[in-house]
Scaffold this motif. Structure first.
Motif, PDB file in Angstrom:
ATOM      1  N   CYS A  20       0.824  -1.212   0.000  1.00 36.47           N
ATOM      2  CA  CYS A  20       0.000   0.000   0.000  1.00 36.47           C
ATOM      3  C   CYS A  20       0.856   1.260   0.000  1.00 36.47           C
ATOM      4  O   CYS A  20       0.510   2.259  -0.655  1.00 36.47           O
ATOM      5  N   CYS A  24       0.751   4.097  -3.139  1.00 36.91           N
ATOM      6  CA  CYS A  24       0.039   5.334  -2.801  1.00 36.91           C
ATOM      7  C   CYS A  24       0.585   6.497  -3.614  1.00 36.91           C
ATOM      8  O   CYS A  24       1.777   6.807  -3.552  1.00 36.91           O
ATOM      9  N   THR A  28       0.488   9.208   1.461  1.00 33.43           N
ATOM     10  CA  THR A  28      -0.374   9.255   2.640  1.00 33.43           C
ATOM     11  C   THR A  28       0.029   8.218   3.673  1.00 33.43           C
ATOM     12  O   THR A  28      -0.186   8.415   4.874  1.00 33.43           O
ATOM     13  N   SER A  43      -5.068  13.101   1.150  1.00 33.35           N
ATOM     14  CA  SER A  43      -5.285  11.828   0.461  1.00 33.35           C
ATOM     15  C   SER A  43      -6.191  12.028  -0.738  1.00 33.35           C
ATOM     16  O   SER A  43      -7.124  12.847  -0.696  1.00 33.35           O
ATOM     17  N   CYS A  49      -4.676   1.656  -2.253  1.00 31.98           N
ATOM     18  CA  CYS A  49      -4.175   0.884  -1.112  1.00 31.98           C
ATOM     19  C   CYS A  49      -5.120  -0.256  -0.758  1.00 31.98           C
ATOM     20  O   CYS A  49      -4.692  -1.387  -0.494  1.00 31.98           O
TER      21      CYS A  49
END
Length: 308
Positions: A20, A24, A28, A43, A49
């Motif tokens: 994740c 991203c 974030t 975000s 993610c």
């Protein structure tokens, strides 16, 4: 502009694989003590993610999976990876979808219209704003009422366009739009108005029993592009669901200029309608896809020395 963070990570499920964090696009997430954690203050809420997590440790608040939205069909579970769908069938669908100008009187169920809206939201949007909005005209009476408002706008426009001195003056002032409209559209619009008033013939929506208006808030980064991408999802999905569709450009133009018409459909001031889509069951027995003009793409090769 910073946006709220909806990412929630279940620490008990997280294995700390880092997938994740790597995917991203907005920095974030990070890894801390072997677990993924939210450390950024902004975000995109893109869900990359969530989609990549092997243990389903990530959720997004105030969001729902795409496949849970549909009422008239069930979307298969899982992710369709690149190359996992037959491109020949996709191209066939795209080539077979045509603008429909002959609809039956059969109504379009509300559940189908709502599913088309949910399909539209699978489209990409600039910075994942998802600032599109959809207005449903769910029956023939509603479509006719809206069409009457559109025709009323063009009746007034035609009256102005017939004033030759006004056209000439505006042209001298560097505003030739009314002259162009008079030359290109006046007679066609008059024919449509006459057909509506004397023959009760609908040359605008072609008798469609339903319509979807696709708009977008102006605070989106790419409002026009977002709305049109969503609209194309509707056009293709409608064909796959057995419906015909047609983009009604005259209605878009009327909504851009007529405040009363905007108020009639309760359109907020910060929204612009970019597509009006007539929908219904087609009464057109096509036998094969149509044709397109040949196109030759430009090929430009660049390197760092000639890029700028």
């Amino acid at each position: 502009m910073k946006r709220p963070i909806h990412v929630v990570i279940d620490e008990s499920k997280c294995t700390g694989c880092g997938a994740c964090v790597a995917i991203c696009p907005h920095d974030t997430l990070t890894l801390a003590e072997g677990k993924a954690v939210v450390t950024g203050d902004d975000s995109l809420s893109c869900g990359h993610c969530l989609a990549v997590c092997p243990t389903e440790a990530i959720t997004l608040t105030d969001h729902r999976p795409m496949g849970q939205s549909y009422q008239t069909f069930a979307m298969p579970d899982g992710w369709l990876a690149p190359g996992a769908f037959e491109v020949d069938k996709l191209a066939w669908l795209m080539a077979s979808r045509r603008s429909c100008r002959h609809f039956t009187k059969d109504p379009v169920p509300m559940a189908v219209l709502e599913d088309l809206v949910h399909i539209a939201t699978t489209a990409p949007s600039g910075t994942n704003a998802q600032a599109w909005h959809f207005t449903l005209l769910p029956d023939r009476t509603s479509v006719k009422g809206f069409a009457k408002g559109v025709l009323s706008f063009f009746q007034q426009l035609n009256r102005l366009a017939r004033i030759a001195p006004l056209r000439g003056l505006l042209k001298l002032l560097g505003k030739p739009e009314l002259s162009r409209y008079h030359a290109d559209y006046h007679d066609r619009i008059e024919e449509g108005i006459a057909s509506w008033t004397t023959q009760h013939k609908d040359l605008l929506f072609h008798g469609a029993p339903a319509a979807i208006l696709v708009s977008c808030s102006q605070d989106a980064s790419c409002p026009a592009e977002d709305a049109l991408l969503a609209s194309n999802q509707i056009l293709l999905a409608a064909h796959a669901m057995g419906l015909g569709s047609c983009l009604i450009g005259f209605a878009v133009e009327a909504l851009a200029r007529d405040k009363q018409l905007r108020q009639r459909i309760s359109l907020p001031a910060n929204e612009t309608v970019y597509a009006v889509i007539a929908l219904g069951h087609p009464h057109e027995p096509y036998m094969r896809p149509s044709v397109r003009k040949p196109v030759t793409p430009r090929v430009i090769r660049m390197n760092e020395s000639n890029a700028f």
